[in-house]
Design a protein around this motif. Structure first.
Motif: not given
Ligand SMILES: C[C@@H](O)[C@H](N)C(=O)O
Ligand SMILES: C[C@@H](O)[C@H](N)C(=O)O
Lengths: 165, 165
Positions: A42-44, A46, A94, A127-129, A131-132, A165, B46, B127
């Motif tokens: 599982k990658t996070d 990216i 992170k 890295s953004t979305s 809501i995060k 998370a 971002i 992202s």
């Protein structure tokens, strides 16, 4: 904007792998992440930014327990590509702020980055979305970063922590 | 993994601003995003990857209607920093897959990237969060990317589109 942010999350149980200087052409990202998926890794976080002179870097994090296998998969995938360098960084954490209000509150990103600035904590990746907002920092600075964000966003009693998370 | 992904979102009403070669030290991200926040400019995607020789790039997207003001704010913030280059790219789109299953399905990222690869669509930025993987592509390729992702993930009837997702 105390309602914009619902919580702060720190993930210290991760390592970072960066693949430097990959050709910026179709198929390259798949070249690395299809084998990682087949290995069930599982990658996070990216992260890939714009390329320079036809080359780009791709970074991502995995759980510490997947580090060895992830590195092997990436090294194998990199081999045919030639001049690609792989960096492994186990001392990363992170730190993220989470909330439905992030997308609609223009000031939140700057406030988060200013928290890090005041603590003299260097932001190594972003890295953004909607809501995060996640920032990569040195693992030993993660707790300090979380405290500063809690204080700034008024979240002392809402601390969320996750090992993955 | 048809249940891992809930939808595909394309955002074409955006422009990209990249700040190239900023010093990788505390306070620099805040230097740009605090003024953007004060100008009430909502930033998204971002992205910052690891630095090279003490310098890093920071990219982000804003709504087309905010482009001029965002560029002005970034240029003003860059001025004291010296050798920083600012790139403006109005021909970008953000294509994302969204779903609660992303974090727990190791294969999803590679499958998304493989969709782009098969369409010969170049991925210009990446992202991610646990529930969303976003790729920046040429605006004129966004619809093709969305169709390919829908087909692959079996989402033909669940198309989500947002002008500012
Ligand atoms: C660098 C990598 O993302 C490449 N541009 C691709 O599309 O796969
Ligand atoms: C590049 C920028 O993110 C810098 N490292 C900072 O902490 O602000």
């Amino acid at each position: 904007n105390v309602h914009a942010i619902r919580g702060v999350v720190a993930d210290k149980n991760i390592v970072k792998i960066s693949i430097l200087g990959v050709p910026d052409k179709p198929g390259v990202a798949a070249n690395f992440f299809v084998p990682l998926g087949k290995a069930r890794i599982k990658t996070d976080m990216i992260v890939q930014n714009i390329s320079h002179e036809g080359r780009s870097d791709i970074s991502f994090v995995v759980a510490q327990s997947d580090a060895r296998e992830a590195l092997r998969a990436v090294q194998q995938a990199a081999a045919p590509l030639g001049s690609v360098e792989i960096q492994f960084d186990p001392e990363i954490a992170k730190v993220s702020i989470v909330g439905g209000g992030i997308a609609s509150h223009a000031e939140v990103a700057g406030e988060m980055f200013e928290c890090f600035s005041k603590e003299k904590i260097n932001i190594e990746m972003i890295s953004t979305s909607e809501i995060k907002i996640s920032c990569a920092v040195r693992k030993q600075q993660a707790d300090q970063a979380v405290r500063a964000l809690h204080n700034h966003f008024g979240l002392q009693n809402q601390k969320l922590e996750a090992s993955r998370a």
